[in-house]
Design a protein around this motif. Sequence first.
Motif, PDB file in Angstrom:
ATOM      1  N   ILE A   1       0.811  -1.227   0.000  1.00 24.81           N
ATOM      2  CA  ILE A   1       0.000   0.000   0.000  1.00 24.81           C
ATOM      3  C   ILE A   1       0.838   1.267   0.000  1.00 24.81           C
ATOM      4  N   MET A   2       2.147   1.166   0.180  1.00 29.02           N
ATOM      5  CA  MET A   2       3.003   2.352   0.214  1.00 29.02           C
ATOM      6  C   MET A   2       3.623   2.602  -1.158  1.00 29.02           C
ATOM      7  N   ASP A   3       2.804   3.132  -2.060  1.00 29.24           N
ATOM      8  CA  ASP A   3       3.217   3.317  -3.448  1.00 29.24           C
ATOM      9  C   ASP A   3       4.357   4.316  -3.582  1.00 29.24           C
ATOM     10  N   LEU A   4       5.263   4.021  -4.518  1.00 29.82           N
ATOM     11  CA  LEU A   4       6.295   4.994  -4.887  1.00 29.82           C
ATOM     12  C   LEU A   4       5.642   6.100  -5.713  1.00 29.82           C
ATOM     13  N   PRO A   5       5.798   7.353  -5.334  1.00 29.39           N
ATOM     14  CA  PRO A   5       5.179   8.448  -6.103  1.00 29.39           C
ATOM     15  C   PRO A   5       5.783   8.572  -7.510  1.00 29.39           C
ATOM     16  N   ARG A   6       4.965   9.010  -8.444  1.00 29.11           N
ATOM     17  CA  ARG A   6       5.419   9.208  -9.830  1.00 29.11           C
ATOM     18  C   ARG A   6       6.205  10.497  -9.982  1.00 29.11           C
ATOM     19  N   ASP A   7       5.814  11.514  -9.208  1.00 31.84           N
ATOM     20  CA  ASP A   7       6.466  12.822  -9.292  1.00 31.84           C
ATOM     21  C   ASP A   7       6.184  13.578  -7.994  1.00 31.84           C
ATOM     22  N   ALA A   8       6.670  14.825  -7.912  1.00 30.84           N
ATOM     23  CA  ALA A   8       6.520  15.599  -6.678  1.00 30.84           C
ATOM     24  C   ALA A   8       5.052  15.863  -6.341  1.00 30.84           C
ATOM     25  N   GLY A   9       4.250  16.152  -7.372  1.00 30.91           N
ATOM     26  CA  GLY A   9       2.836  16.405  -7.137  1.00 30.91           C
ATOM     27  C   GLY A   9       2.135  15.171  -6.584  1.00 30.91           C
ATOM     28  N   HIS A  10       2.464  14.021  -7.163  1.00 28.20           N
ATOM     29  CA  HIS A  10       1.882  12.769  -6.687  1.00 28.20           C
ATOM     30  C   HIS A  10       2.319  12.493  -5.255  1.00 28.20           C
TER      31      HIS A  10
ATOM     32  N   LYS B   1      -6.945  10.341  20.893  1.00 28.29           N
ATOM     33  CA  LYS B   1      -8.112  10.760  20.119  1.00 28.29           C
ATOM     34  C   LYS B   1      -7.720  10.919  18.655  1.00 28.29           C
ATOM     35  N   GLY B   2      -8.694  10.779  17.767  1.00 30.62           N
ATOM     36  CA  GLY B   2      -8.437  10.919  16.347  1.00 30.62           C
ATOM     37  C   GLY B   2      -8.018  12.326  15.965  1.00 30.62           C
ATOM     38  N   ALA B   3      -7.139  12.424  14.982  1.00 31.67           N
ATOM     39  CA  ALA B   3      -6.721  13.726  14.473  1.00 31.67           C
ATOM     40  C   ALA B   3      -7.617  14.126  13.306  1.00 31.67           C
ATOM     41  N   LYS B   4      -7.708  15.424  13.062  1.00 35.60           N
ATOM     42  CA  LYS B   4      -8.446  15.899  11.895  1.00 35.60           C
ATOM     43  C   LYS B   4      -7.770  15.393  10.627  1.00 35.60           C
ATOM     44  N   THR B   5      -8.542  15.291   9.572  1.00 30.98           N
ATOM     45  CA  THR B   5      -7.990  14.847   8.290  1.00 30.98           C
ATOM     46  C   THR B   5      -8.292  15.870   7.210  1.00 30.98           C
ATOM     47  N   MET B   6      -7.504  15.777   6.127  1.00 36.17           N
ATOM     48  CA  MET B   6      -7.716  16.616   4.948  1.00 36.17           C
ATOM     49  C   MET B   6      -8.058  15.689   3.786  1.00 36.17           C
ATOM     50  N   PRO B   7      -9.086  16.012   3.011  1.00 37.59           N
ATOM     51  CA  PRO B   7      -9.521  15.109   1.944  1.00 37.59           C
ATOM     52  C   PRO B   7      -8.508  15.006   0.823  1.00 37.59           C
ATOM     53  N   TRP B   8      -8.626  13.939   0.025  1.00 40.60           N
ATOM     54  CA  TRP B   8      -7.777  13.733  -1.151  1.00 40.60           C
ATOM     55  C   TRP B   8      -7.876  14.937  -2.071  1.00 40.60           C
ATOM     56  N   GLY B   9      -6.749  15.370  -2.604  1.00 41.10           N
ATOM     57  CA  GLY B   9      -6.712  16.502  -3.520  1.00 41.10           C
ATOM     58  C   GLY B   9      -6.425  17.815  -2.824  1.00 41.10           C
ATOM     59  N   THR B  10      -6.267  17.798  -1.483  1.00 38.01           N
ATOM     60  CA  THR B  10      -5.936  19.037  -0.768  1.00 38.01           C
ATOM     61  C   THR B  10      -4.612  19.599  -1.273  1.00 38.01           C
ATOM     62  N   PHE B  11      -3.666  18.701  -1.537  1.00 32.77           N
ATOM     63  CA  PHE B  11      -2.354  19.114  -2.022  1.00 32.77           C
ATOM     64  C   PHE B  11      -2.168  18.627  -3.456  1.00 32.77           C
ATOM     65  N   SER B  12      -1.631  19.458  -4.287  1.00 35.24           N
ATOM     66  CA  SER B  12      -1.430  19.083  -5.695  1.00 35.24           C
ATOM     67  C   SER B  12       0.051  19.075  -6.040  1.00 35.24           C
TER      68      SER B  12
END
Length: 459
Positions: free
Chosen positions: A66-75, A448-459
């Motif tokens: 599950i720990m994918d190697l990123p394709r680039d910096a954005g990924h 306690k659980g931490a807040k999360t940020m949804p997918w796509g928050t960072f590009s």
Amino acid sequence: AEQKCKISTWCHRAQVIDGRLYITDLRSIFFDRTYAMARVLPILLTMQRFKVPDLDAVFSGTDYPIMDLPRDAGHMNRMYGPGQAVPPVFSPTANSVSLDLPWPDFSFFPPLGRCGKECTHPLKTPRWQLAHPQLLALGRKLAYHEKIDRAVFTGNMKTSPNRRTIFNQAEQHPELLFVNEVYIKTSPPSCFDIGEPNVTQGGVLVKRCGLSFEELCRYKYLLNVGSNGYANKLKYLFLTGSVVIWVRKDSLNYEFFEHHFVPGVHYASVDTVEEVPDMIRRLQADPAWAASIARTGQERMASLDVDEVAHYCYRMLQGYASLQKFKPKRDPRSWEVNCEDDLVRHYDRGHMLEQRYLTEDNSSCLRPPAPAAQLSAPGWGGTYNGTHPPCLSSHDLSAPAEVGVCTKGTPQYKASGWLDGPDWDMPDAYKGGALPDWTDEDPAKSGKGAKTMPWGTFS
């Protein structure tokens, strides 16, 4: 690491502190509890044999890395967050496009039946410390030249296009192949016992009978065709004393032991299923080479007994701990494991496990009770104190039938959710691609659980 592994069906955080084992459940889906104990037992068994240093690590239990190697910096930013490295996670398999750390999968340590039977679980395979010596002895009983001159594959044909192709090849080349389609979780009669002629004549059978590992020892060639990226029966095939023909296409993921096996020495390698018939003919034309492969493959797997598996785990944990730059402190969300039955009791859900898998054997404990000690509920000599995995970790909230299951008062909660433990996390943390909000306090410190940020928050 915690947040990434919540996309899987099974994941936990383990801490070893002063010789004690603490587990935090991150994902423990309710329909996969039969093998819950098997995913923690490698650590427990290793700690019984070795002095494991203090550590804090995350373990995924799903079939694929599950720990994918990123394709680039954005990924990289989208996958792990700005400035964040790919976190270390131990997984049952690894591959060349991920950074997961290989770890024994659940099939090494399936549950032991309370009634004394070894295989009272869906896969029906004994635990490795039983299966390894038993199958090795059976594989050595029959000389290679006495085996049936066919390649055999038995299993589910619907999990891989390659398996369907192998089925078709057996229809066309019965002089080379016998393929038996069977769903492993059923209990069909033995193909040999009911006198099926195809067991020696080749061809195909569909859901009529089964083949045990002992019966697979009767064939000269055994096919390894992956499903979901790998096939966890590979270790058993090597013990049979037959030639393992390994189809590399779609065997993208590898288990921790696979790099110890060399193609052409320990197994016969083909790139695609289309090459299988020619490989069988090549092996038939050179029986001395074929017998050598069968023998060396068996000898290599013979060395991987349960003590060697534990030694591998120890060396991995030792190396991991040496790289940690902090002193582990107990996670307030965690529960302590001392004995195997602590695992059974904790992961039980409505008595689905206790009645079948309690061992009532405190010799499995890291700190066994004294012989004359008075044992009592709930732990009976272990450290279990009434805990169960949190509700959010136990359900797939994206499934329509599961909506509201962790909300008290709902019909779903009354039907199912009440069986689970209290939640410390937030529902948003289980949405695909969510990243932790690093400005929040670490849940391992706050409980306690931490807040999360949804997918796509960072590009």
